[in-house]
Design an enzyme around this catalytic site. Structure first.
Site, PDB file in Angstrom:
ATOM      1  N   ASP A 360       5.988  -0.088   2.823  1.00 25.49           N
ATOM      2  CA  ASP A 360       5.092   0.943   2.296  1.00 25.49           C
ATOM      3  C   ASP A 360       4.586   0.534   0.914  1.00 25.49           C
ATOM      4  OD1 ASP A 360       3.939   3.266   1.187  1.00 25.49           O
ATOM      5  OD2 ASP A 360       5.232   4.552   2.382  1.00 25.49           O
ATOM      6  N   HIS A 391       1.747   2.822   4.514  1.00 26.58           N
ATOM      7  CA  HIS A 391       1.927   4.214   4.077  1.00 26.58           C
ATOM      8  C   HIS A 391       1.163   5.135   5.008  1.00 26.58           C
ATOM      9  CE1 HIS A 391       2.773   7.491   1.339  1.00 26.58           C
ATOM     10  NE2 HIS A 391       1.490   7.833   1.357  1.00 26.58           N
TER      11      HIS A 391
END
Length: 474
Positions: A360, A391
Site C-alpha cells: 500500500d 491502496h
C-alpha cells in the site's frame, strides 16, 4: 469550481505521480512500500502450499495462510474458524495471471483517477440532522439484474451501508461494490458527509475525521426505514476512521451485523504527521481544497480560510480546519483524543474484517502502520493481509470487479450463517448473547419494532430528491 475541474486536477496530479515516483523522492520507510520484497515477519511462510488443518481448523499463532499469498491474522475463536473456512474456499483469493495492473501505484491510480464509467442508478435523500446540517444518502436502485439473490431467508434484502473515503471522492471501486452487492441481493446505500459529493453545506460545520455523530443519525434513519433487515457496513480507505469510531462508541447498540474496512488508516495521527509520498499528498490536498472552495465564504466566520487554502500538507489542512477555529480552538492532541478511530475499540461488539495490502503506497508498510496486536487480542477484528493490491485497489482484469468485493460479501454471508446457526443452537426463545463473552448482540440487531414513544420527526426532517441519473464526479 465545476466537478470536471476537480477530475482534471486529479488527473494532472496522477500524471505527476507517474512521472516523479522515483526512490529519491520518498523517505526510506516509504521506499519500502513499492519494493518487491515484503516484510518477512508477516509473510515468512506464505510461499508454502496451504494445507488443510482438518475439521477444527485449529490456529497456530494467530496468523493463518490463505490462497493467493494472503494471510488471516486474528484471535482464535469459533467465528474465526468459520471465516477461515470461508476464505480458504473463496475463488476470489485464487492467484490469477499477473498483468500490467499488478503494480501498487497503478492499482491505486486506476482506482482513484480513472473515470468511473457507467454507474448504478441512484435515488438521493437529504437527511436534515439535529443541528440543521445535511448529509446525503444515495440509495442504489438499479440496474436490477435478473436472478437477483436474496441474502436473508426472511425474504428481506440486507442493507449495505457504504462509506467512501474521508475526502468525499466517489471511486470506481465503491460503485463496483454497490453493483455487485445489488446483484447478490443487498440494498446498497452510500453515505455522504456534509459538503461532500453534491451535498449542500447549509451550516458552517464540517465533520471531523473521526466524529461519528452524523453517521449515528443516518443509521438511525436507515433502521427506521428498514427495521427488520440486517445491516452491514463497508468503508474505504480514510473513511474507515468514521466507521470504526461509530462501532466503538455504539458498542452492542450499533445495529450493525458485520463490517468491513478496505485499506483502512488505523494509526491516523501518525499517518497525518508522517505524511504521504508528496504526489499523493498533493493530490489529496488539492482535491480537498477544490471541494471546499465553493464554501469559502460560508466558512470565513469559523476558520481562517486564507491560511486553510495555503496549506501545504494534509496535517496543516486538518489542523487549520478543525483545531484553529475562531470560536473554539483546540490543540492537536485534544483533537486526536476525540477523533482517534481506535479510542473506543475495546467497546466494539461487531465482527470487522480489514483488508490490507503489504504494498500500500498511501498507508505505508504493514510493519509500521498496522496495529497487529489489535487483531491478535481482540476477537472482533480480523486482518486479511495480501501481498499486492495497492491502496483500495485489489483490481483484477476487466470486467471482473475488485477481488476484495467478493471476499467482503462472502464473509458477510458466512456471518449470517454463523449467527443463524448460533441462534438455532441456543433456541429461538432464549435471549441472544455474544458468541465471545456474553455481550448482547443479535437481539438488538433483530428489533422489528420502533418504540411508539420514539418520535423520529423530532430528530429528523428530510427531503427526497429521486433521479434516474446522478453525476458521479466528486
Amino acid at each position: 469550481m465545476q466537478p470536471w475541474s476537480a477530475a482534471l486536477a486529479l488527473f494532472l496530479a496522477a500524471l505527476a505521480l507517474l512521472l516523479l515516483l522515483v526512490p529519491r523522492l520518498q523517505s526510506p520507510w516509504r521506499r519500502a512500500v513499492g519494493a518487491r520484497t515484503l516484510p518477512g515477519a508477516l509473510f515468512q511462510d506464505d510461499h508454502k502450499e496451504v494445507k488443510s488443518r482438518g475439521p477444527a481448523d485449529k490456529f497456530s499463532d494467530g496468523r493463518e495462510p490463505l490462497p493467493g499469498g494472503c494471510s488471516l491474522i486474528c484471535k482464535p475463536s469459533a467465528l474465526a474458524q468459520c471465516l477461515l473456512r470461508t476464505l480458504r474456499r473463496s475463488a476470489a483469493l485464487e492467484p490469477g495471471p499477473r498483468s500490467w495492473l499488478s503494480g501498487p501505484h497503478l492499482q491505486t491510480l486506476c482506482h482513484f483517477v480513472l473515470p468511473v464509467g457507467p454507474g448504478p442508478e441512484l435515488a438521493r435523500e437529504y437527511l436534515q440532522l439535529a443541528d440543521d446540517g445535511l448529509v446525503a444518502l444515495d440509495w442504489v436502485i438499479g440496474p436490477c439484474p435478473r436472478g437477483r439473490r436474496i441474502t436473508n431467508t426472511g425474504g428481506l434484502p440486507a442493507v449495505l451501508l457504504v462509506i467512501p473515503n474521508a475526502w468525499g471522492r466517489l471511486t470506481r471501486n465503491v460503485l463496483g461494490l454497490c453493483l455487485l452487492a445489488l446483484e447478490r441481493g443487498y440494498y446498497p446505500v452510500i453515505f455522504h458527509r456534509r459538503g461532500h459529493h453534491g451535498c449542500p453545506l447549509v451550516s458552517p460545520r464540517l465533520q471531523p475525521f473521526g466524529d461519528p455523530s452524523d453517521l449515528k443519525e443516518a443509521v438511525t434513519y436507515i433502521r427506521f426505514r428498514h427495521p427488520a433487515a440486517p445491516l452491514f457496513a463497508v468503508s474505504e480507505g480514510s473513511g474507515s476512521a468514521l466507521l470504526l469510531s461509530y462501532l466503538g462508541e455504539c458498542g452492542s447498540s450499533s445495529y450493525v451485523t458485520g463490517a468491513a474496512c478496505i485499506s483502512p488508516v488505523l494509526r491516523c495521527r501518525e499517518w497525518f504527521e508522517a505524511g504521504l509520498p508528496w504526489p499523493y499528498e498533493r493530490g489529496f490536498l488539492l482535491h480537498q481544497k477544490i471541494a471546499l472552495s465553493r464554501y469559502a465564504t460560508a466558512l470565513e466566520d469559523t476558520v481562517d480560510t486564507s491560511k486553510l487554502f495555503r496549506s501545504r500538507s494534509l496535517r496543516e489542512f486538518e489542523e487549520t480546519l478543525f483545531c484553529h477555529t475562531k470560536s473554539f480552538p483546540i490543540s492537536w492532541d485534544t483533537y486526536w483524543d476525540r477523533n482517534d478511530p481506535l479510542r473506543d475499540v475495546d467497546e466494539a461488539a461487531v465482527p470487522v474484517l480489514c483488508i490490507c495490502s503489504a504494498d500500500d503506497p498511501v498507508c505505508g508498510p504493514p510493519d509500521h502502520t498496522l496495529p497487529t496486536e489489535l487483531f491478535h487480542s481482540n476477537p472482533y477484528f480480523f486482518l486479511l493481509l495480501s501481498r499486492h493490491g495497492g491502496h483500495c485497489g485489489f483490481l483484477r482484469q476487466e470486467p471482473l470487479p475488485a477481488w476484495s468485493h467478493d471476499v467482503i460479501l462472502e464473509s458477510f454471508r458466512a456471518l449470517t450463517e454463523f449467527f443463524r446457526m448460533e441462534e438455532k443452537m441456543k433456541g429461538l426463545n432464549r435471549r441472544r448473547t455474544s458468541f465471545l463473552g456474553g455481550r448482547r448482540r443479535w437481539g438488538a440487531l433483530q428489533k422489528r419494532e420502533i418504540s411508539p414513544s420514539y418520535n423520529l420527526e423530532e430528530i429528523f426532517s428530510w427531503k427526497r430528491s429521486y433521479t434516474r441519473k446522478i453525476s458521479l464526479l466528486a
